[in-house]
Design a protein around this motif. Structure first.
Motif, PDB file in Angstrom:
ATOM      1  N   ASP A 117       0.858  -1.255  -0.065  1.00  0.00           N
ATOM      2  CA  ASP A 117       0.113   0.005   0.003  1.00  0.00           C
ATOM      3  C   ASP A 117       0.934   1.214   0.013  1.00  0.00           C
ATOM      4  OD1 ASP A 117      -2.921  -1.236   0.272  1.00  0.00           O
ATOM      5  OD2 ASP A 117      -1.999  -1.980   1.919  1.00  0.00           O
ATOM      6  N   ARG A 118       2.087   1.370   0.833  1.00  0.00           N
ATOM      7  CA  ARG A 118       3.031   2.412   0.692  1.00  0.00           C
ATOM      8  C   ARG A 118       4.303   1.957   0.719  1.00  0.00           C
ATOM      9  NH1 ARG A 118       1.081   7.339   2.646  1.00  0.00           N
ATOM     10  NH2 ARG A 118       3.443   7.910   2.071  1.00  0.00           N
ATOM     11  N   ILE A 119       5.140   2.764   0.036  1.00  0.00           N
ATOM     12  CA  ILE A 119       6.432   2.115   0.026  1.00  0.00           C
ATOM     13  C   ILE A 119       7.369   3.377   0.403  1.00  0.00           C
ATOM     14  CG2 ILE A 119       8.308   2.105  -1.600  1.00  0.00           C
ATOM     15  CD1 ILE A 119       6.414   1.440  -3.899  1.00  0.00           C
ATOM     16  N   THR A 120       8.333   3.006   1.417  1.00  0.00           N
ATOM     17  CA  THR A 120       9.276   4.018   2.244  1.00  0.00           C
ATOM     18  C   THR A 120      10.680   3.741   1.771  1.00  0.00           C
ATOM     19  OG1 THR A 120       9.618   2.961   4.237  1.00  0.00           O
ATOM     20  CG2 THR A 120       7.528   4.300   3.826  1.00  0.00           C
ATOM     21  N   THR A 121      11.565   4.503   1.809  1.00  0.00           N
ATOM     22  CA  THR A 121      13.157   4.447   1.982  1.00  0.00           C
ATOM     23  C   THR A 121      13.591   5.221   2.935  1.00  0.00           C
ATOM     24  OG1 THR A 121      15.092   4.062   0.600  1.00  0.00           O
ATOM     25  CG2 THR A 121      13.549   5.891  -0.064  1.00  0.00           C
ATOM     26  N   VAL A 122      14.785   5.150   2.844  1.00  0.00           N
ATOM     27  CA  VAL A 122      15.640   5.650   4.259  1.00  0.00           C
ATOM     28  C   VAL A 122      16.127   7.084   4.396  1.00  0.00           C
ATOM     29  CG1 VAL A 122      15.745   3.201   5.297  1.00  0.00           C
ATOM     30  CG2 VAL A 122      17.507   3.947   3.921  1.00  0.00           C
ATOM     31  N   SER A 123      15.742   8.034   3.353  1.00  0.00           N
ATOM     32  CA  SER A 123      15.865   9.312   3.207  1.00  0.00           C
ATOM     33  C   SER A 123      15.296   9.951   2.045  1.00  0.00           C
ATOM     34  CB  SER A 123      17.621   9.660   3.005  1.00  0.00           C
ATOM     35  OG  SER A 123      17.920   9.115   1.718  1.00  0.00           O
ATOM     36  N   ARG A 124      14.921  11.268   2.102  1.00  0.00           N
ATOM     37  CA  ARG A 124      14.144  11.833   1.393  1.00  0.00           C
ATOM     38  C   ARG A 124      14.818  11.826   0.080  1.00  0.00           C
ATOM     39  NH1 ARG A 124      13.536  14.499   5.992  1.00  0.00           N
ATOM     40  NH2 ARG A 124      15.009  15.861   5.637  1.00  0.00           N
ATOM     41  N   THR A 125      16.365  12.533   0.094  1.00  0.00           N
ATOM     42  CA  THR A 125      17.013  12.335  -1.109  1.00  0.00           C
ATOM     43  C   THR A 125      16.854  10.997  -2.031  1.00  0.00           C
ATOM     44  OG1 THR A 125      18.127  14.346  -0.499  1.00  0.00           O
ATOM     45  CG2 THR A 125      19.043  12.972  -2.262  1.00  0.00           C
ATOM     46  N   TYR A 126      17.186  10.090  -1.181  1.00  0.00           N
ATOM     47  CA  TYR A 126      17.192   8.587  -1.747  1.00  0.00           C
ATOM     48  C   TYR A 126      15.931   8.347  -2.379  1.00  0.00           C
ATOM     49  CZ  TYR A 126      18.683   3.831  -2.750  1.00  0.00           C
ATOM     50  OH  TYR A 126      19.244   2.440  -3.138  1.00  0.00           O
ATOM     51  N   ALA A 127      14.838   8.796  -1.802  1.00  0.00           N
ATOM     52  CA  ALA A 127      13.323   8.658  -2.451  1.00  0.00           C
ATOM     53  C   ALA A 127      13.262   9.303  -3.846  1.00  0.00           C
ATOM     54  CB  ALA A 127      12.456   9.180  -1.356  1.00  0.00           C
ATOM     55  N   GLU A 128      13.959  10.489  -3.778  1.00  0.00           N
ATOM     56  CA  GLU A 128      13.725  10.973  -5.324  1.00  0.00           C
ATOM     57  C   GLU A 128      14.574  10.338  -6.010  1.00  0.00           C
ATOM     58  OE1 GLU A 128      14.600  15.166  -4.033  1.00  0.00           O
ATOM     59  OE2 GLU A 128      13.046  15.436  -2.745  1.00  0.00           O
ATOM     60  N   GLU A 129      15.995  10.172  -5.663  1.00  0.00           N
ATOM     61  CA  GLU A 129      17.071   9.427  -6.762  1.00  0.00           C
ATOM     62  C   GLU A 129      16.539   8.566  -7.223  1.00  0.00           C
ATOM     63  OE1 GLU A 129      21.110  11.296  -4.401  1.00  0.00           O
ATOM     64  OE2 GLU A 129      20.351   9.229  -3.930  1.00  0.00           O
ATOM     65  N   ILE A 130      15.794   7.401  -6.433  1.00  0.00           N
ATOM     66  CA  ILE A 130      15.663   6.008  -6.959  1.00  0.00           C
ATOM     67  C   ILE A 130      14.320   6.024  -8.231  1.00  0.00           C
ATOM     68  CG2 ILE A 130      16.349   4.905  -5.082  1.00  0.00           C
ATOM     69  CD1 ILE A 130      13.686   4.507  -4.097  1.00  0.00           C
ATOM     70  N   ARG A 131      14.021   7.192  -8.350  1.00  0.00           N
ATOM     71  CA  ARG A 131      13.095   7.356  -9.590  1.00  0.00           C
ATOM     72  C   ARG A 131      13.937   7.636 -10.845  1.00  0.00           C
ATOM     73  NH1 ARG A 131       8.700  11.634  -6.481  1.00  0.00           N
ATOM     74  NH2 ARG A 131       9.325  10.665  -4.462  1.00  0.00           N
ATOM     75  N   ASP A 132      15.171   7.832 -10.740  1.00  0.00           N
ATOM     76  CA  ASP A 132      16.071   8.196 -11.803  1.00  0.00           C
ATOM     77  C   ASP A 132      16.688   6.812 -12.322  1.00  0.00           C
ATOM     78  OD1 ASP A 132      19.169   9.162 -12.589  1.00  0.00           O
ATOM     79  OD2 ASP A 132      17.659  10.774 -13.230  1.00  0.00           O
ATOM     80  N   PRO A 133      16.940   6.802 -13.434  1.00  0.00           N
ATOM     81  CA  PRO A 133      17.515   5.504 -14.281  1.00  0.00           C
ATOM     82  C   PRO A 133      18.863   5.232 -13.437  1.00  0.00           C
ATOM     83  CG  PRO A 133      16.758   6.939 -15.909  1.00  0.00           C
ATOM     84  CD  PRO A 133      16.318   7.551 -14.567  1.00  0.00           C
ATOM     85  N   PHE A 134      19.773   6.483 -13.172  1.00  0.00           N
ATOM     86  CA  PHE A 134      21.037   6.056 -12.515  1.00  0.00           C
ATOM     87  C   PHE A 134      21.103   5.355 -11.194  1.00  0.00           C
ATOM     88  CE2 PHE A 134      24.720   7.390 -10.121  1.00  0.00           C
ATOM     89  CZ  PHE A 134      25.885   7.231 -10.933  1.00  0.00           C
ATOM     90  N   TYR A 135      20.060   5.883 -10.382  1.00  0.00           N
ATOM     91  CA  TYR A 135      19.985   5.161  -9.120  1.00  0.00           C
ATOM     92  C   TYR A 135      18.873   4.214  -8.852  1.00  0.00           C
ATOM     93  CZ  TYR A 135      22.794   9.137  -7.427  1.00  0.00           C
ATOM     94  OH  TYR A 135      23.575  10.179  -7.355  1.00  0.00           O
ATOM     95  N   GLY A 136      17.932   3.988  -9.972  1.00  0.00           N
ATOM     96  CA  GLY A 136      16.797   3.047  -9.725  1.00  0.00           C
ATOM     97  C   GLY A 136      16.983   1.709  -9.899  1.00  0.00           C
ATOM     98  N   GLU A 137      18.255   1.050 -10.494  1.00  0.00           N
ATOM     99  CA  GLU A 137      18.561  -0.282 -10.398  1.00  0.00           C
ATOM    100  C   GLU A 137      17.450  -1.078 -11.218  1.00  0.00           C
ATOM    101  OE1 GLU A 137      21.316  -1.243  -9.179  1.00  0.00           O
ATOM    102  OE2 GLU A 137      22.030   0.386  -7.966  1.00  0.00           O
ATOM    103  N   GLY A 138      17.062  -0.458 -12.248  1.00  0.00           N
ATOM    104  CA  GLY A 138      15.957  -0.970 -13.244  1.00  0.00           C
ATOM    105  C   GLY A 138      14.767  -0.975 -12.815  1.00  0.00           C
ATOM    106  N   LEU A 139      14.309  -0.399 -11.629  1.00  0.00           N
ATOM    107  CA  LEU A 139      12.878  -0.258 -11.188  1.00  0.00           C
ATOM    108  C   LEU A 139      12.542   1.166 -11.014  1.00  0.00           C
ATOM    109  CD1 LEU A 139      13.110  -2.838  -8.031  1.00  0.00           C
ATOM    110  CD2 LEU A 139      12.060  -3.425 -10.459  1.00  0.00           C
ATOM    111  N   ASP A 140      13.086   2.306 -11.811  1.00  0.00           N
ATOM    112  CA  ASP A 140      12.976   3.489 -11.809  1.00  0.00           C
ATOM    113  C   ASP A 140      11.450   4.055 -12.205  1.00  0.00           C
ATOM    114  OD1 ASP A 140      13.770   4.662 -14.617  1.00  0.00           O
ATOM    115  OD2 ASP A 140      14.977   2.822 -13.631  1.00  0.00           O
ATOM    116  N   GLY A 141      11.251   3.083 -13.244  1.00  0.00           N
ATOM    117  CA  GLY A 141       9.997   3.271 -14.145  1.00  0.00           C
ATOM    118  C   GLY A 141       8.793   2.919 -13.038  1.00  0.00           C
ATOM    119  N   LEU A 142       8.846   1.830 -12.292  1.00  0.00           N
ATOM    120  CA  LEU A 142       7.789   1.556 -11.390  1.00  0.00           C
ATOM    121  C   LEU A 142       7.749   2.470 -10.262  1.00  0.00           C
ATOM    122  CD1 LEU A 142       5.908  -0.418  -9.850  1.00  0.00           C
ATOM    123  CD2 LEU A 142       8.118  -1.858  -9.166  1.00  0.00           C
ATOM    124  N   LEU A 143       8.922   2.897  -9.733  1.00  0.00           N
ATOM    125  CA  LEU A 143       9.006   3.662  -8.795  1.00  0.00           C
ATOM    126  C   LEU A 143       8.491   5.012  -9.090  1.00  0.00           C
ATOM    127  CD1 LEU A 143      12.262   2.702  -7.356  1.00  0.00           C
ATOM    128  CD2 LEU A 143      10.257   2.462  -6.148  1.00  0.00           C
TER     129      LEU A 143
END
Length: 479
Positions: free
Chosen positions: A212-238
């Motif tokens: 239902d909800r997704i969290t990660t362990v910092s605000r900046t990382y939550a933004e970064e993982i939506r980008d292909p460089f940090y997204g490890e192949g899941l950036d589209g889903l995020l």
């Protein structure tokens, strides 16, 4: 009273390989006990310390269907520690190894079992959580099982799920046929919009789709993982789930990490006595490690895994230049052989100036936190990072790259308005890092009043679990 269940593969004080264990150990205790009944489920590893295992008491046992693997044994052990109730999933076949993790295919099978067992025990222990908080890929199948195989059972209706990403690089990926065999999940979940990932199955992706909800362990990382460089192949889903994704910074247990009470230090100190305390700790560490005794020499430290992710390639590039300046360098950690050998080589080449501790020793790490002047963390990415938070509390200023939790927790020094709790650089570039290192040296040697004022600000910064726990409570209430 709201009921919360944490499901994770490790938890302090029972078993730890990384920061995940610190969060699962500290956060339940930090939540408001009058509002939340929080319980934790982890595997009953044989490698859990015997002094704890001896106190576990059996609650129940039964057999559970595990797809093509047939009926498997599930034991439930219980233990209460510091007011939090823990359940340990028992199965010697899966959890009798010397370490919690090993061969990836074996890990995937045992965490398919663990995720299903974590749900299957709930009617047995008579606990119906309002929210199940799942951590990393090892618990990624919990939301998947909940919405599929467990959905017909009315007991499981109304349970909401939160999925926390501690490090997106590790996802639990294996071929679809094998994971379908291990889990018994229906074929319709192995589609591109659910678990399928480059023609394989991805356990973390399943959790991210169904939670239902997704969290990660910092605000900046939550933004970064939506980008292909940090997204490890899941950036589209995020990106697609951006409205359900948030970042909450990890806290530090200041009862555990406190220079005023830390028994591993040669001399305890507070923010008021930090100058004398650090001199005593530095002098003792220099003697312990065979460094040139000089309490006025700037000591730079790294307490880290020796890998590219942690910026060791940047350090390699500037090492000769850095060691030509008046500093001592102390490293503790293990990792890639090339970096372990590099550090041993520089210790041999610069005896008395470099100390390479290719190990992990908690006591030595704490003495380094207390003795060092600067903690170097030039990470490629860093979801949260605890080293910089511990360092600041011990009066050691962090020098970080502006990424993930490092960016969120370290305020860079501003000489014009006298603010900041450390130093930072933006681009992943060795020369930029060296420039800031030399700037920090200049401040340390030539403007000690400004340095000492920054140490005070760093030591008084509050990154305890109190603030983060309130944010998690708000998240739970929103569900």
């Amino acid at each position: 009273m709201k009921k919360i269940l944490f499901v994770a593969s490790e938890c302090v004080p029972f078993v730890k390989t990384g920061g995940l264990a610190d969060v699962v150990g500290a956060l339940p205790a930090a939540l408001d006990r009058e509002q939340y009944d929080v319980r934790v489920v982890i595997p009953n590893y044989r490698c859990i310390k015997p002094e704890y295992r001896a106190k576990f008491h059996p609650i129940a046992h039964f057999y559970m269907d595990l797809g093509g693997l047939g009926d498997v044994y599930v034991g439930v052990m219980g233990y209460e520690h510091e007011g939090v109730r823990y359940y340990f999933i028992d199965n010697e076949h899966y959890f009798s190894g010397e370490k919690p993790y090993g061969d990836l295919q074996w890990d995937i099978e045992k965490f398919c079992f663990f995720s299903k067992a974590a749900l299957a025990i709930l009617p047995v222990i008579n606990f119906h959580p309002d929210i199940i908080h799942c951590h990393d890929w090892q618990a990624g199948l919990v939301p998947v099982y909940l919405h599929t195989l467990f959905n017909p059972n009315p007991f499981f209706h109304g349970i909401r799920t939160v999925m926390t990403i501690h490090n997106l690089r590790f996802q639990g990926v294996w071929d679809i046929d094998t994971i379908a065999h291990y889990t018994g999940l229906p074929q319709e979940v192995f589609t591109p919009d659910r678990l399928e990932y480059h023609q394989d199955a991805n356990m973390l992706k399943g959790g991210l789709v169904y939670a239902d909800r997704i969290t990660t362990v910092s605000r900046t990382y939550a933004e970064e993982i939506r980008d292909p460089f940090y997204g490890e192949g899941l950036d589209g889903l995020l990106r697609a789930r951006a409205n359900s994704l948030s970042g909450i910074i990890n806290g530090v247990d200041y009862a555990f990490y406190d220079p005023a009470t830390d028994k591993k230090l040669p001399k305890n100190y507070t923010a008021e006595t930090v100058r004398e305390g650090k001199i005593a700790c530095k002098t003792a560490l220099q003697q312990e490690l065979g460094l040139v005794p000089d309490p006025n020499r700037m000591m730079i430290a790294m307490v880290t895994r020796l890998t590219d992710q942690k910026g060791l390639d940047l350090l390699a590039w500037i090492m000769d230049t850095l060691l030509g300046t008046p500093v001592q360098l102390v490293i503790v950690g293990t990792g890639d052989a090339k970096y372990e050998n590099m550090m041993r080589h520089y210790e041999w080449l610069h005896q008395g100036q470099v100390s390479a501790n290719i190990m992990f020793d908690d006591g030595r790490a704490r003495r380094i936190y207390a003795a060092a002047d600067l903690m170097l963390m030039p990470s490629q990415f860093e979801p949260c990072g605890l080293t910089q938070l511990i360092s600041m509390h011990y009066g050691t200023l962090p020098l970080v790259r502006e990424t993930g939790g490092l960016r969120d927790t370290v305020q860079p020094y501003n000489e014009y308005d006298g603010t900041g709790t450390g130093f930072s650089f933006t681009q992943y570039n060795a020369d930029d890092m060296l420039y800031v290192l030399l700037y920090a040296q200049k401040l340390f040697y030539h403007d000690r009043a400004a340095w000492d004022a920054m140490v005070q600000r760093a030591m008084h910064a509050d990154f305890s679990w109190n603030t983060s726990a309130r944010e998690y409570e708000a998240l739970y209430e929103s569900l």
